[in-house]
Design a protein around this motif. Structure first.
Motif, PDB file in Angstrom:
ATOM      1  N   ALA A 100       3.822  -3.856  -8.911  1.00  0.00           N
ATOM      2  CA  ALA A 100       3.649  -3.038 -10.114  1.00  0.00           C
ATOM      3  C   ALA A 100       3.859  -3.949 -11.308  1.00  0.00           C
ATOM      4  O   ALA A 100       4.881  -4.642 -11.400  1.00  0.00           O
ATOM      5  CB  ALA A 100       4.653  -1.892 -10.129  1.00  0.00           C
ATOM      6  N   GLN A 101       2.903  -3.967 -12.210  1.00  0.00           N
ATOM      7  CA  GLN A 101       2.936  -4.900 -13.335  1.00  0.00           C
ATOM      8  C   GLN A 101       3.264  -4.177 -14.632  1.00  0.00           C
ATOM      9  O   GLN A 101       2.756  -3.081 -14.886  1.00  0.00           O
ATOM     10  CB  GLN A 101       1.591  -5.616 -13.450  1.00  0.00           C
ATOM     11  CG  GLN A 101       1.244  -6.447 -12.232  1.00  0.00           C
ATOM     12  CD  GLN A 101      -0.121  -7.095 -12.319  1.00  0.00           C
ATOM     13  OE1 GLN A 101      -0.892  -6.831 -13.245  1.00  0.00           O
ATOM     14  NE2 GLN A 101      -0.443  -7.954 -11.358  1.00  0.00           N
ATOM     15  N   TYR A 102       4.082  -4.831 -15.460  1.00  0.00           N
ATOM     16  CA  TYR A 102       4.505  -4.259 -16.739  1.00  0.00           C
ATOM     17  C   TYR A 102       4.246  -5.286 -17.833  1.00  0.00           C
ATOM     18  O   TYR A 102       4.511  -6.472 -17.657  1.00  0.00           O
ATOM     19  CB  TYR A 102       5.980  -3.865 -16.682  1.00  0.00           C
ATOM     20  CG  TYR A 102       6.250  -2.866 -15.581  1.00  0.00           C
ATOM     21  CD1 TYR A 102       6.091  -1.506 -15.798  1.00  0.00           C
ATOM     22  CD2 TYR A 102       6.622  -3.294 -14.306  1.00  0.00           C
ATOM     23  CE1 TYR A 102       6.307  -0.597 -14.784  1.00  0.00           C
ATOM     24  CE2 TYR A 102       6.833  -2.383 -13.281  1.00  0.00           C
ATOM     25  CZ  TYR A 102       6.673  -1.038 -13.527  1.00  0.00           C
ATOM     26  OH  TYR A 102       6.866  -0.130 -12.517  1.00  0.00           O
ATOM     27  N   PHE A 103       3.764  -4.791 -18.967  1.00  0.00           N
ATOM     28  CA  PHE A 103       3.296  -5.676 -20.030  1.00  0.00           C
ATOM     29  C   PHE A 103       3.968  -5.319 -21.356  1.00  0.00           C
ATOM     30  O   PHE A 103       4.510  -4.217 -21.517  1.00  0.00           O
ATOM     31  CB  PHE A 103       1.775  -5.537 -20.183  1.00  0.00           C
ATOM     32  CG  PHE A 103       1.002  -5.877 -18.944  1.00  0.00           C
ATOM     33  CD1 PHE A 103       0.607  -7.185 -18.709  1.00  0.00           C
ATOM     34  CD2 PHE A 103       0.684  -4.904 -18.009  1.00  0.00           C
ATOM     35  CE1 PHE A 103      -0.106  -7.507 -17.561  1.00  0.00           C
ATOM     36  CE2 PHE A 103      -0.020  -5.220 -16.868  1.00  0.00           C
ATOM     37  CZ  PHE A 103      -0.420  -6.522 -16.637  1.00  0.00           C
ATOM     38  N   PRO A 104       3.942  -6.248 -22.307  1.00  0.00           N
ATOM     39  CA  PRO A 104       4.443  -5.926 -23.644  1.00  0.00           C
ATOM     40  C   PRO A 104       3.799  -4.655 -24.171  1.00  0.00           C
ATOM     41  O   PRO A 104       2.581  -4.493 -24.121  1.00  0.00           O
ATOM     42  CB  PRO A 104       4.039  -7.156 -24.469  1.00  0.00           C
ATOM     43  CG  PRO A 104       4.015  -8.285 -23.464  1.00  0.00           C
ATOM     44  CD  PRO A 104       3.496  -7.659 -22.200  1.00  0.00           C
ATOM     45  N   GLY A 105       4.641  -3.738 -24.624  1.00  0.00           N
ATOM     46  CA  GLY A 105       4.155  -2.460 -25.122  1.00  0.00           C
ATOM     47  C   GLY A 105       4.220  -1.338 -24.114  1.00  0.00           C
ATOM     48  O   GLY A 105       4.186  -0.166 -24.475  1.00  0.00           O
ATOM     49  N   SER A 106       4.311  -1.676 -22.821  1.00  0.00           N
ATOM     50  CA  SER A 106       4.420  -0.648 -21.784  1.00  0.00           C
ATOM     51  C   SER A 106       5.283  -1.179 -20.649  1.00  0.00           C
ATOM     52  O   SER A 106       4.890  -1.177 -19.488  1.00  0.00           O
ATOM     53  CB  SER A 106       3.040  -0.251 -21.261  1.00  0.00           C
ATOM     54  OG  SER A 106       2.378  -1.381 -20.707  1.00  0.00           O
TER      55      SER A 106
END
Length: 517
Positions: free
Chosen positions: A306-312
Motif C-alpha cells: 500500500a503506497q502513501y504519498f505527500p498529501g495523502s
C-alpha cells in the motif's frame, strides 16, 4: 412489497426491527446495503450499468486495502507482534494491554472493527464477482471481465486468510443476499445471519478462489506492486498450504518457486524496503531535516504494498512511532507497539545490527512505561506519512520455502542456503556447521531468522501458531523478559484464536463464541 427496514417481521421466534438490522443504514458495525449488496427496488437487476461502473467498484477494493488502515494494518501489527514476544503494549490502558497479557475480552474495539470491516470488504468483492457477468457493455471485453473477477477473488481470499487465522470458524459468504420480505424471509435469512464454517472449509474456499484467479489475474508489474496479481495469488497459496488444515509442503515449495519465477528477489539493502528520503541526506532526521518521500516504492522484493504519498499519507506512525516528516506531530503519548527486551536481546545475540537499526529506533519521550524516557525504543519500519506498507514480500516467501524443506523432509542443505542468503543481505555470516548439521538445529535457526527478518511486520504470532510453539515461547516469556506484563491466562490451544466480538454475536444468533472465552 414490504421490506425489513419498514416492517417488523416475526418469523421463527425472531423479531426484525429497524433497531436490530436496518438495511438502509450503513454503519461499519452492522450488516447493511454495503455489507451484503442489497439493491433498491428501482435498481433491481442493474448493479453495474457499464464498464466504467465495474472499474470504479474494483477501485474501491484497492481503496479498502490502502485507506482502511485500522483493520488492514494497525490491528494486524497489534495481533502479530504485541500478542507475541516481539513487543509490549506501549500504553498502559486500552486494547493493546489485553493482547500483551492474554486477557482479551470480547468487547474491545479491534475485534468488532476487524470482523465487521472485513465482512464489509468481502461483500464489496462479492458484488463484483456475482454481478460482472451481467454487464452488457460491449466495451467490457471477456479478458477484462475475467481479470476484474480474478482480482476480486484474490482480494476476498486475502481477507478470509486473515480472518480464519484470527478467529478460526467464520462464515463463508460468496453470494449476495436478496431483499428480506415477508415472502422471502426463510430463503434469505441465512445470507444475513450466516453460521460458521469449519476452518478447513474456509481454507478450501481460499484455495478455490486463488486457483481460479491465477490464470486471469494481472501479471506482476515491476512498476506497480499495488495490484492483486498472479504473484499475490501464488504467495497466498504458498502461505495457505503451510497452514495446518491444508498443510502440503510440496505445494508450498511449488508456489514459492513460481513466485521466484515471476521475477522477485531480495532487495540489495534492507534499508531499501523501509527507508525514507530526507530533506538533507547528509544529516540525521530531526525537526529541521524532515522526510520528504519514501526512499523506494515497488522494489524487486515487494509483492504487494500500500503506497502513501505527500498529501495523502498514512497516519500509522501516529499509533506506531514518529512522523519523520513532521517531527513532533502526535508524539505526546505512548504508542501501541513498543519493541520488547526479548526482541532486542535476540538481535543482540545474533549480532544483527543492520536489521535492528531498520526495525527499532530510539527517541527521548515524555513517558517511561517500559524504558527510561531518555532512551526509548520505537517500531521503525513505518516511519513517515510517505512510508510504503508492504503486505507481502519475497523474504517471507523464501523463508517459507526453507520451512517447507525442513518440515517436509526436503533438502536441509537447500534450506540452509536460503537462510544464509537472507543473512548475507543483513551483513551476517553463514550459519555455523554446528547449526546446519541436523534438521532440528537448522529449523531452530530458521525460526530465529524469520523473527529477526520480519520483526514488527505483524508476522510473529502467526508463525508461533503455525509451528505449535505458542505455549513453549509465550508461557515462559514473563520469566525471561522483565518488562513483560504478567499473563492473565496461560496460553493453550484455545488461545490460538481470538474471541469473536460480543456485538457480532449479539447481532447474529447463528454464531458461537470460540472456546476459552
Amino acid at each position: 412489497m414490504k421490506h425489513i427496514s419498514i416492517l417488523r417481521l416475526l418469523a421463527g421466534g425472531l423479531i426484525f426491527t429497524t433497531a436490530s438490522c436496518s438495511l438502509d443504514y450503513d454503519p461499519v458495525d452492522m450488516y447493511s446495503d454495503v455489507t451484503e449488496g442489497v439493491q433498491k427496488e428501482e435498481d433491481k437487476g442493474v448493479v453495474f450499468k457499464d464498464k466504467a461502473a465495474v472499474e470504479a467498484h474494483l477501485q474501491t477494493l484497492y481503496d479498502q486495502m490502502r485507506d482502511r488502515q485500522e483493520h488492514w494494518y494497525q490491528d494486524m501489527f497489534l495481533i502479530g507482534d504485541t500478542h507475541s514476544d516481539n513487543a509490549y503494549a506501549g500504553t498502559r490502558s486500552g486494547a493493546p494491554q489485553y493482547f500483551e497479557s492474554n486477557t482479551i475480552p470480547s468487547t474491545i474495539a479491534p475485534l468488532q472493527r476487524g470482523w465487521n470491516r472485513f465482512m464489509e470488504d468481502i461483500a464489496r468483492a462479492n458484488k463484483l464477482i456475482c454481478n460482472i457477468d451481467a454487464v452488457t457493455d460491449a466495451s467490457l471485453t471477456v479478458q477484462e471481465r475475467e481479470s476484474y473477477k480474478a482480482q476480486a477473488k484474490i482480494f476476498r481470499a486475502m481477507i478470509y486468510f486473515d480472518m480464519v487465522r484470527n478467529w478460526g470458524r467464520i462464515p463463508i459468504v460468496i453470494t449476495e443476499a436478496g431483499d428480506i420480505t415477508s415472502e422471502t424471509i426463510e430463503e434469505v435469512y441465512p445470507a444475513y445471519f450466516p453460521a460458521q464454517n469449519t476452518e478447513e472449509e474456509v481454507y478450501r474456499q481460499i484455495e478455490k478462489d486463488l486457483l481460479e484467479a491465477i490464470s486471469a489475474a494481472p501479471d506482476n508489474n515491476p512498476e506497480d506492486k499495488t495490484r492483486f496479481s498472479k504473484s499475490v495469488a501464488r504467495t497466498l497459496l504458498a502461505k495457505v498450504y503451510a497452514e495446518e488444515p491444508l498443510r502440503d509442503y510440496t505445494k508450498v515449495i511449488k508456489y514459492c518457486d513460481e513466485v521466484a519465477a515471476d521475477g522477485f528477489r531480495l532487495a540489495d539493502k534492507f534499508n531499501d524496503l523501509f527507508g525514507v528520503k530526507m530533506q538533507d541526506e547528509t544529516l540525521p532526521p530531526g525537526p529541521a531535516n524532515p522526510a520528504i518521500e519514501a526512499k523506494y516504492r515497488n522494489t524487486v522484493e515487494s509483492i504487494l504494498e500500500a503506497q502513501y504519498f505527500p498529501g495523502s499519507g498514512t497516519w500509522l506512525p501516529n499509533i506506531l512511532g514518529r512522523f519523520l516528516d513532521d517531527w513532533d506531530k502526535q508524539f505526546t503519548y505512548a504508542k501501541w507497539i513498543t519493541p520488547s527486551r526479548d526482541l532486542l536481546a535476540a538481535f543482540e545475540e545474533a549480532g544483527d545490527k543492520e536489521r535492528l537499526n531498520e526495525t527499532v529506533v530510539y527517541y527521548q519521550t515524555n513517558w517511561d512505561n517500559h524504558y527510561p524516557r531518555e532512551h526509548y525504543p520505537f517500531m521503525y519500519k513505518i516511519r513517515s506519512s510517505y512510508s510504503t506498507v508492504i503486505k507481502y514480500r519475497y523474504a517471507d516467501v523464501l523463508l517459507l520455502k526453507a520451512e517447507a524443506l525442513l518440515l517436509g523432509n526436503g533438502s536441509v542443505g537447500d534450506a540452509v542456503d536460503i537462510i544464509n542468503q537472507i543473512r548475507h543481505r543483513a551483513g551476517l555470516a553463514d550459519l555455523p556447521s554446528s547449526v546446519t548439521s541436523s534438521r532440528e538445529a537448522a529449523f531452530e535457526a530458521l525460526m530465529k531468522e524469520r523473527r529477526l527478518e520480519l520483526a514488527l511486520e505483524g508476522q510473529r504470532w502467526y508463525d508461533l501458531v503455525r509451528w505449535g510453539k505458542v505455549e513453549e515461547v509465550m508461557n515462559s516469556l514473563p520469566d525471561r523478559d522483565e518488562g513483560r506484563a504478567k499473563l492473565g491466562n496461560l496460553f493453550n490451544r484455545n488461545y490460538y484464536k481470538l474471541p469473536i466480538s460480543q456485538s457480532v454475536l449479539d447481532q447474529n444468533p447463528n454464531l458461537k463464541q470460540n472456546p476459552g472465552y
